[in-house]
Design a protein around this motif. Structure first.
Motif, PDB file in Angstrom:
ATOM      1  N   TYR A  35       9.271 -25.557 -28.070  1.00  0.00           N
ATOM      2  CA  TYR A  35      10.390 -25.453 -27.126  1.00  0.00           C
ATOM      3  C   TYR A  35      10.127 -26.332 -25.901  1.00  0.00           C
ATOM      4  O   TYR A  35       8.975 -26.640 -25.590  1.00  0.00           O
ATOM      5  N   PRO A  36      11.202 -26.694 -25.191  1.00  0.00           N
ATOM      6  CA  PRO A  36      11.035 -27.620 -24.064  1.00  0.00           C
ATOM      7  C   PRO A  36      10.086 -27.110 -22.970  1.00  0.00           C
ATOM      8  O   PRO A  36       9.450 -27.910 -22.287  1.00  0.00           O
ATOM      9  N   TRP A  37       9.981 -25.788 -22.812  1.00  0.00           N
ATOM     10  CA  TRP A  37       9.128 -25.265 -21.733  1.00  0.00           C
ATOM     11  C   TRP A  37       7.649 -25.199 -22.143  1.00  0.00           C
ATOM     12  O   TRP A  37       6.819 -24.703 -21.399  1.00  0.00           O
ATOM     13  N   GLN A  38       7.343 -25.699 -23.333  1.00  0.00           N
ATOM     14  CA  GLN A  38       5.962 -25.554 -23.814  1.00  0.00           C
ATOM     15  C   GLN A  38       5.175 -26.860 -23.781  1.00  0.00           C
ATOM     16  O   GLN A  38       4.079 -26.931 -24.335  1.00  0.00           O
ATOM     17  N   SER A  39       5.712 -27.876 -23.118  1.00  0.00           N
ATOM     18  CA  SER A  39       5.069 -29.192 -23.235  1.00  0.00           C
ATOM     19  C   SER A  39       3.666 -29.227 -22.622  1.00  0.00           C
ATOM     20  O   SER A  39       2.795 -29.926 -23.131  1.00  0.00           O
ATOM     21  N   ASP A  40       3.435 -28.442 -21.558  1.00  0.00           N
ATOM     22  CA  ASP A  40       2.086 -28.446 -20.964  1.00  0.00           C
ATOM     23  C   ASP A  40       1.046 -27.888 -21.938  1.00  0.00           C
ATOM     24  O   ASP A  40      -0.039 -28.450 -22.098  1.00  0.00           O
ATOM     25  N   TYR A  41       1.408 -26.767 -22.581  1.00  0.00           N
ATOM     26  CA  TYR A  41       0.472 -26.170 -23.549  1.00  0.00           C
ATOM     27  C   TYR A  41       0.225 -27.154 -24.695  1.00  0.00           C
ATOM     28  O   TYR A  41      -0.874 -27.303 -25.196  1.00  0.00           O
ATOM     29  N   TRP A  42       1.306 -27.805 -25.091  1.00  0.00           N
ATOM     30  CA  TRP A  42       1.215 -28.751 -26.206  1.00  0.00           C
ATOM     31  C   TRP A  42       0.246 -29.878 -25.868  1.00  0.00           C
ATOM     32  O   TRP A  42      -0.632 -30.232 -26.651  1.00  0.00           O
ATOM     33  N   GLN A  43       0.413 -30.428 -24.668  1.00  0.00           N
ATOM     34  CA  GLN A  43      -0.448 -31.548 -24.268  1.00  0.00           C
ATOM     35  C   GLN A  43      -1.914 -31.130 -24.207  1.00  0.00           C
ATOM     36  O   GLN A  43      -2.801 -31.887 -24.602  1.00  0.00           O
ATOM     37  N   THR A  44      -2.138 -29.915 -23.722  1.00  0.00           N
ATOM     38  CA  THR A  44      -3.522 -29.437 -23.625  1.00  0.00           C
ATOM     39  C   THR A  44      -4.159 -29.355 -25.012  1.00  0.00           C
ATOM     40  O   THR A  44      -5.265 -29.853 -25.235  1.00  0.00           O
ATOM     41  N   LEU A  45      -3.439 -28.738 -25.946  1.00  0.00           N
ATOM     42  CA  LEU A  45      -3.999 -28.600 -27.292  1.00  0.00           C
ATOM     43  C   LEU A  45      -4.116 -29.957 -27.977  1.00  0.00           C
ATOM     44  O   LEU A  45      -5.081 -30.235 -28.692  1.00  0.00           O
ATOM     45  N   ASN A  46      -3.139 -30.790 -27.725  1.00  0.00           N
ATOM     46  CA  ASN A  46      -3.158 -32.106 -28.348  1.00  0.00           C
ATOM     47  C   ASN A  46      -4.345 -32.941 -27.854  1.00  0.00           C
ATOM     48  O   ASN A  46      -4.961 -33.683 -28.624  1.00  0.00           O
ATOM     49  N   ALA A  47      -4.670 -32.775 -26.568  1.00  0.00           N
ATOM     50  CA  ALA A  47      -5.819 -33.504 -26.021  1.00  0.00           C
ATOM     51  C   ALA A  47      -7.099 -33.054 -26.725  1.00  0.00           C
ATOM     52  O   ALA A  47      -7.952 -33.876 -27.076  1.00  0.00           O
ATOM     53  N   LEU A  48      -7.213 -31.748 -26.969  1.00  0.00           N
ATOM     54  CA  LEU A  48      -8.393 -31.244 -27.685  1.00  0.00           C
ATOM     55  C   LEU A  48      -8.456 -31.834 -29.087  1.00  0.00           C
ATOM     56  O   LEU A  48      -9.517 -32.226 -29.574  1.00  0.00           O
ATOM     57  N   GLN A  49      -7.301 -31.893 -29.723  1.00  0.00           N
ATOM     58  CA  GLN A  49      -7.230 -32.439 -31.076  1.00  0.00           C
ATOM     59  C   GLN A  49      -7.663 -33.916 -31.070  1.00  0.00           C
ATOM     60  O   GLN A  49      -8.456 -34.341 -31.904  1.00  0.00           O
TER      61      GLN A  49
END
Ligand SMILES: [Zn+2]
Length: 327
Positions: free
Chosen positions: A8-22
């Motif tokens: 969802y649009p409000w989840q981009s910060d969480y997404w970026q954090t996990l993506n950085a770990l990946q």
């Protein structure tokens, strides 16, 4: 069943954090996404799983077109396993968790690919299931990622929590939620009230809209107002309430108590029932009533068979007396 593969649009910060770990190859074996119900944690977890499994991700998201994405959309990915309470049940059973062991030793479909297990909601694991999962967490399988989604992470075994990387997801910014609701609900709707009745949780607001919940809430408010002004008795109202879905009535009641506490401590909240009958109440005396209502709601959601009429009679008789004593 086709499923959306994007967060969802409000989840981009969480997404970026996990993506950085990946990106840094630092994803842990288990991630716990916790937070209130109705903010999209489950969809986030599925979208992240689809992204990790995707054969040709684009702009750090699942492409939606490759074989892997098509499997994800159809919920048939061989490297993805969802653990949820079986249809009609409220709990995840130990056998379901044990099946993970054979899944964990399978080779991933894609060379060097991941396998993903999504447990939702994690607090629905019974004690045996939770203990079995603990064993899996203690001896994590190579290339297998566990995603736990929990609306009530305090109910998980502390030993499970401590073995996961924890993300506490928050209720999104109201402006973002409202913009999303506006786009999603094409009919005209009272977005402000939907948001207010849902404590700002956008998916709860959408569900409330789709189930005609605002109308129902109005009906319950009118019954409560009639009771507070002496036009009807608690027992009669309880009888009416007992004809409704008990979780709907209790959700409304919990929301009313929350609004009332907010207003009584001096903050802004619209109270849809006669305020002059309530303004003398002591908020400290409402908290235990809110606790009790939330516990009953949680019990019902776990499938407990409560006597609806007795439950509502208990709540309403107590409330009638409480208001009478403090008028
Ligand atoms: Zn793809």
């Amino acid at each position: 069943m086709s499923e959306a593969l994007l967060a969802y649009p409000w989840q981009s910060d969480y997404w970026q954090t996990l993506n950085a770990l990946q990106d840094q190859d630092r994803l842990p074996h288990a991630i716990l996404l916790s937070g209130p119900e109705g903010i999209g944690k489950y969809r986030f977890a599925k979208a992240f799983a689809a992204y990790l499994l995707c054969e040709q991700p684009q702009a750090a998201m699942a492409c939606g077109k490759c074989q892997s994405c098509l499997w994800c959309k159809d919920r048939q990915h061989p490297d993805f396993k969802a653990l949820e309470p079986p249809e009609g049940k409220r709990q995840i059973a130990v056998d379901q968790v044990r099946e993970l062991q054979s899944f964990a030793v399978q080779r991933a479909h894609r060379e060097d690919g991941k396998k993903i297990v999504l447990i939702h909601p994690a607090e629905s694991m019974n004690t045996n299931a939770a203990n079995a999962l603990l064993k899996t967490l203690e001896e994590p399988a190579e290339q297998t990622l566990l995603l736990l989604v929990s609306h009530a992470s305090s109910r998980l075994l502390p030993t499970i929590r401590s073995r996961c990387l924890q993300y506490a997801m928050k209720v999104p910014d109201p402006a973002v939620s409202e913009a999303w609701l506006q786009k999603t609900i094409t009919d005209s709707a009272d977005l402000h009230r939907l948001m207010q009745e849902s404590s700002g949780r956008p998916l709860t607001a959408l569900a409330l809209f789709e189930s005609g919940g605002l109308e129902r809430f109005k009906e319950y408010d009118q019954a409560l107002a009639a009771m507070l002004t002496g036009k009807t008795h608690a027992v009669a109202v309880a009888e009416t309430f007992a004809e409704h879905e008990p979780t709907a009535v209790l959700s409304w009641w919990v929301r009313r108590l929350q609004l009332l506490i907010t207003r009584l401590v001096g903050a802004d909240a619209e109270i849809p029932v006669p305020w002059d009958r309530l303004k003398g109440l002591d908020p400290a005396a409402i908290f235990p009533r809110l606790d009790t209502a939330q516990q009953s709601l949680a019990q019902l959601q776990r499938g407990a068979a409560l006597n609806k009429r007795l439950l509502f009679e208990g709540i309403l008789l107590d409330w009638q007396q409480f208001c009478h004593n403090n008028a």
